[in-house]
Design a protein around this motif. Structure first.
Motif, mmCIF file in Angstrom:
data_model
loop_
_atom_site.group_PDB
_atom_site.id
_atom_site.type_symbol
_atom_site.label_atom_id
_atom_site.label_comp_id
_atom_site.label_asym_id
_atom_site.label_seq_id
_atom_site.Cartn_x
_atom_site.Cartn_y
_atom_site.Cartn_z
ATOM 1 N N GLN A 1 0.381 -1.080 0.280
ATOM 2 C CA GLN A 1 -0.034 0.387 -0.106
ATOM 3 C C GLN A 1 1.200 1.213 0.160
ATOM 4 O OE1 GLN A 1 -2.958 0.470 3.325
ATOM 5 N NE2 GLN A 1 -3.570 2.705 2.635
ATOM 6 N N TYR A 2 1.782 1.278 0.881
ATOM 7 C CA TYR A 2 2.875 2.436 0.883
ATOM 8 C C TYR A 2 3.861 2.588 0.201
ATOM 9 C CZ TYR A 2 -1.085 3.100 5.094
ATOM 10 O OH TYR A 2 -2.135 3.267 5.777
ATOM 11 N N GLY A 3 4.387 0.964 -0.014
ATOM 12 C CA GLY A 3 6.071 1.071 -0.070
ATOM 13 C C GLY A 3 7.056 1.296 0.928
ATOM 14 N N GLN A 4 8.048 0.429 0.361
ATOM 15 C CA GLN A 4 9.317 1.095 1.782
ATOM 16 C C GLN A 4 9.624 2.268 1.897
ATOM 17 O OE1 GLN A 4 12.288 -1.825 0.077
ATOM 18 N NE2 GLN A 4 11.378 -3.743 0.195
ATOM 19 N N HIS A 5 10.541 2.210 2.610
ATOM 20 C CA HIS A 5 10.930 3.951 3.540
ATOM 21 C C HIS A 5 11.927 4.178 2.372
ATOM 22 C CE1 HIS A 5 9.757 2.149 7.540
ATOM 23 N NE2 HIS A 5 8.423 2.334 6.727
ATOM 24 N N VAL A 6 12.436 5.162 2.041
ATOM 25 C CA VAL A 6 13.102 5.402 1.812
ATOM 26 C C VAL A 6 14.334 6.732 2.188
ATOM 27 C CG1 VAL A 6 12.539 4.784 -0.600
ATOM 28 C CG2 VAL A 6 12.290 7.421 -0.223
ATOM 29 N N GLY A 7 13.878 7.186 3.143
ATOM 30 C CA GLY A 7 14.844 8.259 3.498
ATOM 31 C C GLY A 7 13.594 8.990 5.258
ATOM 32 N N ALA A 8 14.308 9.127 5.928
ATOM 33 C CA ALA A 8 13.634 9.330 7.017
ATOM 34 C C ALA A 8 14.129 11.277 8.013
ATOM 35 C CB ALA A 8 13.747 8.641 8.099
ATOM 36 N N GLU B 1 13.990 17.341 19.299
ATOM 37 C CA GLU B 1 13.205 18.549 20.505
ATOM 38 C C GLU B 1 11.275 17.680 20.322
ATOM 39 O OE1 GLU B 1 14.487 19.866 17.328
ATOM 40 O OE2 GLU B 1 16.329 20.174 19.033
ATOM 41 N N ARG B 2 10.487 17.059 19.323
ATOM 42 C CA ARG B 2 9.700 16.661 19.592
ATOM 43 C C ARG B 2 9.318 15.481 19.205
ATOM 44 N NH1 ARG B 2 5.764 20.522 16.631
ATOM 45 N NH2 ARG B 2 4.093 18.841 17.811
ATOM 46 N N SER B 3 10.166 14.628 20.281
ATOM 47 C CA SER B 3 10.290 13.393 20.072
ATOM 48 C C SER B 3 9.665 12.724 18.432
ATOM 49 C CB SER B 3 9.621 12.593 20.614
ATOM 50 O OG SER B 3 11.357 13.037 21.876
ATOM 51 N N SER B 4 9.480 13.011 16.926
ATOM 52 C CA SER B 4 9.267 12.825 15.803
ATOM 53 C C SER B 4 9.556 12.486 14.855
ATOM 54 C CB SER B 4 7.842 13.809 15.569
ATOM 55 O OG SER B 4 7.185 14.621 17.087
ATOM 56 N N LEU B 5 9.578 11.321 14.526
ATOM 57 C CA LEU B 5 9.757 10.476 13.249
ATOM 58 C C LEU B 5 9.300 10.975 12.097
ATOM 59 C CD1 LEU B 5 12.505 8.850 12.214
ATOM 60 C CD2 LEU B 5 11.020 6.745 12.731
ATOM 61 N N ALA B 6 9.703 11.499 10.565
ATOM 62 C CA ALA B 6 8.656 11.259 9.596
ATOM 63 C C ALA B 6 9.272 10.987 8.357
ATOM 64 C CB ALA B 6 8.852 12.460 9.234
ATOM 65 N N VAL B 7 8.606 9.612 7.492
ATOM 66 C CA VAL B 7 9.706 8.539 6.998
ATOM 67 C C VAL B 7 8.652 8.844 6.036
ATOM 68 C CG1 VAL B 7 9.860 5.991 7.016
ATOM 69 C CG2 VAL B 7 10.245 6.480 9.174
ATOM 70 N N LEU B 8 9.543 9.369 4.881
ATOM 71 C CA LEU B 8 9.012 8.930 3.393
ATOM 72 C C LEU B 8 9.176 7.655 2.698
ATOM 73 C CD1 LEU B 8 7.963 11.097 0.651
ATOM 74 C CD2 LEU B 8 10.542 10.988 0.303
ATOM 75 N N LEU C 1 4.231 10.169 3.655
ATOM 76 C CA LEU C 1 5.002 10.294 4.722
ATOM 77 C C LEU C 1 4.402 9.674 5.713
ATOM 78 C CD1 LEU C 1 6.984 12.052 5.560
ATOM 79 C CD2 LEU C 1 5.734 13.904 5.663
ATOM 80 N N LEU C 2 5.074 8.887 6.689
ATOM 81 C CA LEU C 2 4.401 8.150 7.596
ATOM 82 C C LEU C 2 5.444 9.114 8.540
ATOM 83 C CD1 LEU C 2 5.215 4.357 6.833
ATOM 84 C CD2 LEU C 2 3.440 5.964 6.378
ATOM 85 N N LEU C 3 4.188 9.151 9.942
ATOM 86 C CA LEU C 3 4.630 10.182 10.595
ATOM 87 C C LEU C 3 4.267 9.327 12.182
ATOM 88 C CD1 LEU C 3 2.620 13.448 10.452
ATOM 89 C CD2 LEU C 3 5.107 13.156 10.049
ATOM 90 N N TYR C 4 6.024 9.213 12.857
ATOM 91 C CA TYR C 4 5.937 8.321 14.274
ATOM 92 C C TYR C 4 6.220 9.533 15.706
ATOM 93 C CZ TYR C 4 6.133 4.415 11.250
ATOM 94 O OH TYR C 4 6.046 3.329 10.096
#
Length: 110
Positions: free
Chosen positions: A62-69, A74-81, A87-90
């Protein structure tokens, strides 16, 4: 001089195949992103894996594999392309509360 004090930790990618795309270290967390997983470790003297999320086959289709992050300490957040443009947000939330409300009673300790 260096003294080893415990067994080495080995980070593995999803199924041992592929490679890590992104490694981020700050004063609290060590975040490792591979093609199909996200791992969060403590960054203190003793490294403990705090969590892991692996993409299922359905999510990869559905989303594809991760290619970058990109990690924001400061916000303890992760964005994964992903490879399909998602864009998956954790977000990490730390708490001093026990995971089980009465865990001391379960172990028999009073």
């Amino acid at each position: 001089m260096y003294f080893a004090y415990s067994w080495p930790r080995v980070l593995s990618t999803c199924g041992g195949t592929g490679h890590f795309l992104s490694l981020h270290l700050d004063h609290t967390y060590f975040v490792a992103v591979s093609e199909c997983s996200v791992q969060v470790w403590s960054s203190g003297q003793v490294r403990l894996r705090l969590g892991q999320h692996m993409l299922s086959q359905q999510e990869v289709q559905q989303y594809g594999q991760h290619v970058g992050a990109c990690w924001c300490p400061e916000r303890s957040s992760l964005a994964v392309l992903t490879s399909q443009g998602w864009l998956l947000l954790y977000s990490l939330h730390a708490s001093k509360e026990p995971l089980l409300p009465h865990s001391s009673q379960l172990s028999g300790a009073e």
